[in-house]
Design an enzyme around this catalytic site. Structure first.
Site, mmCIF file in Angstrom:
data_model
loop_
_atom_site.group_PDB
_atom_site.id
_atom_site.type_symbol
_atom_site.label_atom_id
_atom_site.label_comp_id
_atom_site.label_asym_id
_atom_site.label_seq_id
_atom_site.Cartn_x
_atom_site.Cartn_y
_atom_site.Cartn_z
ATOM 1 N N ASN A 51 1.004 -1.111 0.404
ATOM 2 C CA ASN A 51 0.030 -0.051 -0.018
ATOM 3 C C ASN A 51 0.945 1.156 -0.239
ATOM 4 O O ASN A 51 1.826 1.216 0.154
ATOM 5 C CB ASN A 51 -1.050 0.149 1.347
ATOM 6 C CG ASN A 51 -0.136 -0.199 2.950
ATOM 7 O OD1 ASN A 51 -0.283 0.932 3.102
ATOM 8 N ND2 ASN A 51 0.215 -0.971 3.072
ATOM 9 N N LYS A 71 0.896 0.851 15.961
ATOM 10 C CA LYS A 71 1.544 2.683 15.799
ATOM 11 C C LYS A 71 -0.088 3.528 15.830
ATOM 12 O O LYS A 71 -1.267 2.846 15.286
ATOM 13 C CB LYS A 71 1.863 2.167 14.244
ATOM 14 C CG LYS A 71 2.516 3.961 13.995
ATOM 15 C CD LYS A 71 3.653 3.077 12.990
ATOM 16 C CE LYS A 71 2.819 2.586 11.409
ATOM 17 N NZ LYS A 71 4.191 2.399 10.095
ATOM 18 N N LYS A 75 -0.588 8.017 13.340
ATOM 19 C CA LYS A 75 -0.348 8.054 13.079
ATOM 20 C C LYS A 75 -0.823 10.085 13.115
ATOM 21 O O LYS A 75 -0.935 9.916 14.260
ATOM 22 C CB LYS A 75 -0.974 8.766 11.504
ATOM 23 C CG LYS A 75 -1.079 7.382 10.937
ATOM 24 C CD LYS A 75 -0.137 6.947 10.109
ATOM 25 C CE LYS A 75 -0.170 5.986 9.637
ATOM 26 N NZ LYS A 75 1.156 5.441 9.396
ATOM 27 N N ASP A 92 3.984 7.970 14.091
ATOM 28 C CA ASP A 92 4.386 7.639 11.942
ATOM 29 C C ASP A 92 4.025 9.005 11.707
ATOM 30 O O ASP A 92 2.968 9.866 10.974
ATOM 31 C CB ASP A 92 4.204 6.761 11.329
ATOM 32 C CG ASP A 92 4.291 6.422 9.855
ATOM 33 O OD1 ASP A 92 5.526 6.880 9.437
ATOM 34 O OD2 ASP A 92 4.078 6.100 9.659
ATOM 35 N N GLU A 112 8.893 8.219 13.322
ATOM 36 C CA GLU A 112 9.116 7.127 12.548
ATOM 37 C C GLU A 112 8.837 8.427 11.609
ATOM 38 O O GLU A 112 8.223 9.114 11.291
ATOM 39 C CB GLU A 112 8.411 5.934 12.230
ATOM 40 C CG GLU A 112 8.090 5.585 10.886
ATOM 41 C CD GLU A 112 6.988 4.679 10.350
ATOM 42 O OE1 GLU A 112 6.658 4.535 8.933
ATOM 43 O OE2 GLU A 112 6.284 3.968 11.619
ATOM 44 N N GLU A 114 10.987 3.071 4.749
ATOM 45 C CA GLU A 114 10.131 2.540 3.949
ATOM 46 C C GLU A 114 10.043 3.353 2.277
ATOM 47 O O GLU A 114 9.271 2.308 1.806
ATOM 48 C CB GLU A 114 8.309 2.671 4.333
ATOM 49 C CG GLU A 114 8.104 4.582 4.217
ATOM 50 C CD GLU A 114 6.619 4.180 5.030
ATOM 51 O OE1 GLU A 114 5.610 4.680 4.279
ATOM 52 O OE2 GLU A 114 6.772 3.252 6.035
ATOM 53 N N ASP A 140 11.260 -1.765 2.178
ATOM 54 C CA ASP A 140 10.278 -3.345 1.614
ATOM 55 C C ASP A 140 10.527 -3.307 0.251
ATOM 56 O O ASP A 140 10.807 -2.569 -0.755
ATOM 57 C CB ASP A 140 8.622 -2.067 2.172
ATOM 58 C CG ASP A 140 7.416 -2.745 1.243
ATOM 59 O OD1 ASP A 140 7.697 -4.232 0.606
ATOM 60 O OD2 ASP A 140 6.200 -2.554 1.419
ATOM 61 N N HIS A 178 8.506 -2.277 6.550
ATOM 62 C CA HIS A 178 7.126 -1.643 5.610
ATOM 63 C C HIS A 178 6.139 -2.285 5.334
ATOM 64 O O HIS A 178 7.089 -3.401 4.641
ATOM 65 C CB HIS A 178 7.350 -0.343 4.627
ATOM 66 C CG HIS A 178 6.054 0.055 4.785
ATOM 67 N ND1 HIS A 178 5.402 -0.155 2.980
ATOM 68 C CD2 HIS A 178 5.251 0.610 4.926
ATOM 69 C CE1 HIS A 178 4.507 0.673 2.750
ATOM 70 N NE2 HIS A 178 3.915 0.630 4.119
ATOM 71 N N GLU A 190 6.242 -5.114 9.857
ATOM 72 C CA GLU A 190 4.411 -4.509 10.422
ATOM 73 C C GLU A 190 3.135 -5.512 10.110
ATOM 74 O O GLU A 190 3.333 -6.337 9.423
ATOM 75 C CB GLU A 190 4.426 -3.202 8.754
ATOM 76 C CG GLU A 190 3.390 -2.254 9.320
ATOM 77 C CD GLU A 190 3.612 -0.897 9.026
ATOM 78 O OE1 GLU A 190 2.645 0.187 9.119
ATOM 79 O OE2 GLU A 190 3.791 -0.575 7.592
#
Length: 388
Positions: free
Chosen positions: A53, A181, A183, A212, A238, A264, A291, A321, A340
């Site tokens: 994603n 986690k 945001k 993050d 992050e 990531e 990733d 990620h 993750e």
């Protein structure tokens, strides 16, 4: 033995959520099937892959450049020296033919997605889980099937209040995660701190929170957040700034002495090397999030791990990620620090094979050939429809 066809389909993984930089209302991904003439259990071996994603489907690049190169190659040129299996490294070289160095963006996603499917097929032809194949080829021969995972959530949902945010985090804890986690950077600093306090209020002893920013901050804002976040005992802070702003990342260590994470959105070994050279990352406490599905695949990830070793980094400082089973296999086979996980988002592509449970933020990988996609029924329905 040969690859007889490679198919790609672009699928939606849209959601009303957003992070500090993008919303996911129109997000897509590419699903790939690498179909071979090798038969196992009465069926042709098919390898599957998809991109993570945050980057969109790459069907045009695959169909215009990378798939035709593989299909035009002499089949024997894509096999290992014994002629008994596919050689992912030779196939990667074939895809990269006539490509200039640099420009590690959407191209790396297209190649990385096909690479995932090639490794899935390779392990299935060998009739082994990918983690076992990797441990035998590149590790010490003994995979660690028990892998650390954390629950990625805490996005900005329309109308979500603090009570709903706490309920979301409790749902992850109830499912066995001890690290979650959320945001930051999509609201004001004061509002983000209230959201952090709300999440921390539901955590118990031994449970931790990551935050993050998704690369949102300029230098001043990143430092302001670093100072404010220093009051907490976070698992990590992050991707504060742009992923290629290594000076910003290096400067943050002067204001934040606790663990940080990034990587990531770096899509090559060379970008990863620049991060560890110039980004001020500390191998005793910081985390690297490259990733493989976005960065040219496992073939390139192996180069990245070699580079990290040369710079004094252990693979157990890598927590990729993406939340996909490919990185779970790499973690188990090559000794990464974990992976993750998206317990609720980006389904059916996130998550684990059916029956796998999270216990104190660890999962144990089942003994399934290849990456193990066939063990996740809702995901395998999508994959089988593509290859049927």
């Amino acid at each position: 033995m040969k690859i007889v066809e490679i198919r790609e389909k672009t699928l939606p993984i849209s959601s009303s959520i957003r992070n500090a930089y993008i919303d996911f209302s129109k997000m897509t991904l590419s699903l790939v099937a690498v179909i071979t003439d090798v038969v196992r259990n009465g069926k042709p071996v098919v390898g599957y892959g998809f991109n993570s994603n945050g980057r969109y489907g790459q069907g045009n690049l695959m169909r215009e450049r990378f798939i035709p190169r593989i299909m035009a190659a002499k089949p024997d040129s894509l096999l290992d020296d014994a002629g008994t299996n596919l050689d992912p490294h030779k196939i990667w070289d074939c895809m990269f033919t006539n490509e200039k160095p640099g420009g590690h963006g959407e191209r790396s996603v297209a190649i990385g997605t096909i690479d995932m499917a090639v490794w899935d097929a390779t392990a299935k032809i060998a009739d082994k889980p990918l983690f076992q194949l990797l441990a035998e080829r590149y590790g010490n021969g003994q995979p660690n099937r028990k892998v650390f995972v954390y629950a990625a959530g805490g996005y900005y949902h329309p109308g979500q209040n603090l009570d709903a945010l706490k309920d979301e985090m409790r749902s992850y804890l109830d499912r066995g995660y001890s690290v979650v986690k959320k945001k930051i950077g999509g609201a004001s600093l004061d509002e983000d701190l209230r959201r952090i306090d709300a999440v921390l209020s539901v955590l118990q002893d031994g449970q931790k929170l990551c935050v993050d920013a998704n690369g949102r901050f300029d230098m001043d804002t990143a430092i302001a957040y670093a100072k404010a976040l220093s009051q907490y005992d976070l698992f990590w802070y992050e991707e504060a700034g742009d992923p290629l702003d290594f000076e910003l990342q290096a400067m943050l260590r002067n204001y934040y002495d606790k663990p940080m994470a990034t990587g990531e959105n770096l899509f090559s070994m060379q970008d990863a090397r620049n991060l560890v050279r110039y980004g001020g990352m500390r191998p005793d406490r910081d985390w690297l999030q490259f990733d493989c599905a976005l960065s040219y695949g496992l073939v390139e990830y192996l180069r990245t791990l070699d580079m990290l070793h040369a710079h004094g980094w252990s693979p157990n400082r890598c927590i990729p990620h993406g939340g996909h089973q490919m990185s779970l296999n790499i973690a188990a086979g090559l000794g990464l620090g974990g992976n993750e996980s998206y317990p609720d988002l980006f389904q059916p592509f996130g998550g684990f094979p059916d029956g796998v449970r999270v216990e104190n933020s660890y999962v144990t990988l089942p003994d399934l050939p290849g990456i193990g996609f066939e063990g996740k029924a809702d995901l395998y329905r999508e994959m089988e429809a593509l290859s049927r």
